[in-house]
Design an enzyme around this catalytic site. Sequence first.
Site, PDB file in Angstrom:
ATOM      1  N   HIS A  51      39.611  39.462  75.100  1.00  0.00           N
ATOM      2  CA  HIS A  51      40.915  38.874  75.081  1.00  0.00           C
ATOM      3  C   HIS A  51      42.128  38.510  74.116  1.00  0.00           C
ATOM      4  CE1 HIS A  51      39.588  34.809  76.814  1.00  0.00           C
ATOM      5  NE2 HIS A  51      40.733  34.224  76.375  1.00  0.00           N
ATOM      6  N   ASP A  96      34.415  40.334  78.272  1.00  0.00           N
ATOM      7  CA  ASP A  96      35.472  39.761  77.212  1.00  0.00           C
ATOM      8  C   ASP A  96      34.644  39.451  75.940  1.00  0.00           C
ATOM      9  OD1 ASP A  96      37.426  38.587  76.113  1.00  0.00           O
ATOM     10  OD2 ASP A  96      37.311  36.943  77.442  1.00  0.00           O
ATOM     11  N   SER A 131      39.071  29.829  73.609  1.00  0.00           N
ATOM     12  CA  SER A 131      39.095  31.075  73.577  1.00  0.00           C
ATOM     13  C   SER A 131      38.235  31.801  72.793  1.00  0.00           C
ATOM     14  CB  SER A 131      39.718  32.046  73.987  1.00  0.00           C
ATOM     15  OG  SER A 131      40.739  31.424  75.085  1.00  0.00           O
ATOM     16  N   GLY A 132      36.854  32.063  72.771  1.00  0.00           N
ATOM     17  CA  GLY A 132      35.957  32.975  71.726  1.00  0.00           C
ATOM     18  C   GLY A 132      35.323  32.009  71.554  1.00  0.00           C
TER      19      GLY A 132
END
Length: 260
Positions: free
Chosen positions: A65, A109, A205-206
């Site tokens: 994402h 994801d 995120s990530g």
Amino acid sequence: MLLLLLLPVTFLLPAGTGAGKIIGGREARPHSRPYMAFLDGRRGEMKYMCGGSLVHEHFVLTAAHCSGDQIMVLLGAHNIHKKEESWQEIKVHRQIPYPRYKKKTRENDIMLLQLERKANLSEQVGIIRLPQPGEAVKPGSVCGVAGWGQTSVTFGDSSNVLLEIDLEVLGDAICEDHFSCYFDPRSMLCAGDFKGNKSSFQGDSGGPLVCDRVVQGIISWGPDNATPPEVYTKVSRFIPWIKKELAKLKKPLDIPGFFS
């Protein structure tokens, strides 16, 4: 936003570059996590940020994402607004999300970013080990998370330096109870801190969940009030796919310590 068991849940969307830091974090010792990557992305006119981890000289591992129209990767940074000789700014040549990534539910994801040129490894820029295929992390394990993301559930306070926290890996049943059918233990890890006010959040995120110097998880999603638990992509589930993509470089992958 989804309402799961009356808990508002947010998929940890990339935050704008003005966002802050990990909630409840402490400043990391500069360059103590040389695998950390800062992702400066753009979607149209909107800028956003994510985290990632260097898993090969040519590849950064992050969340699917975190994809965008353009991504610049910054390696060797501690303060993202204070340039150092250790900085390596490299454009992303190709974004490779997992083929069966599902945007609505954040299943699978995970994404590889192929760099335009290889990273120069040094004391400040290094590769983190990947787990073995199907490797499990025992509940109760304490793992580290770091990032430059948002510092609170409301925008405001910020820090330019890398912050870190320790989180406990939790049993799958805890996330299954909290998130019902949205948590898939086959491809997701459950983690959190029920004792202190610590959490990864938007902008993180990530980034990697690191257990015993191995990247076992990728920051994916959780409640939008930053309460535990949180959900991480289970990296060990995707090792065959990762190896297949890396092998397309047609370079030998028998790097000492590349896999744990």
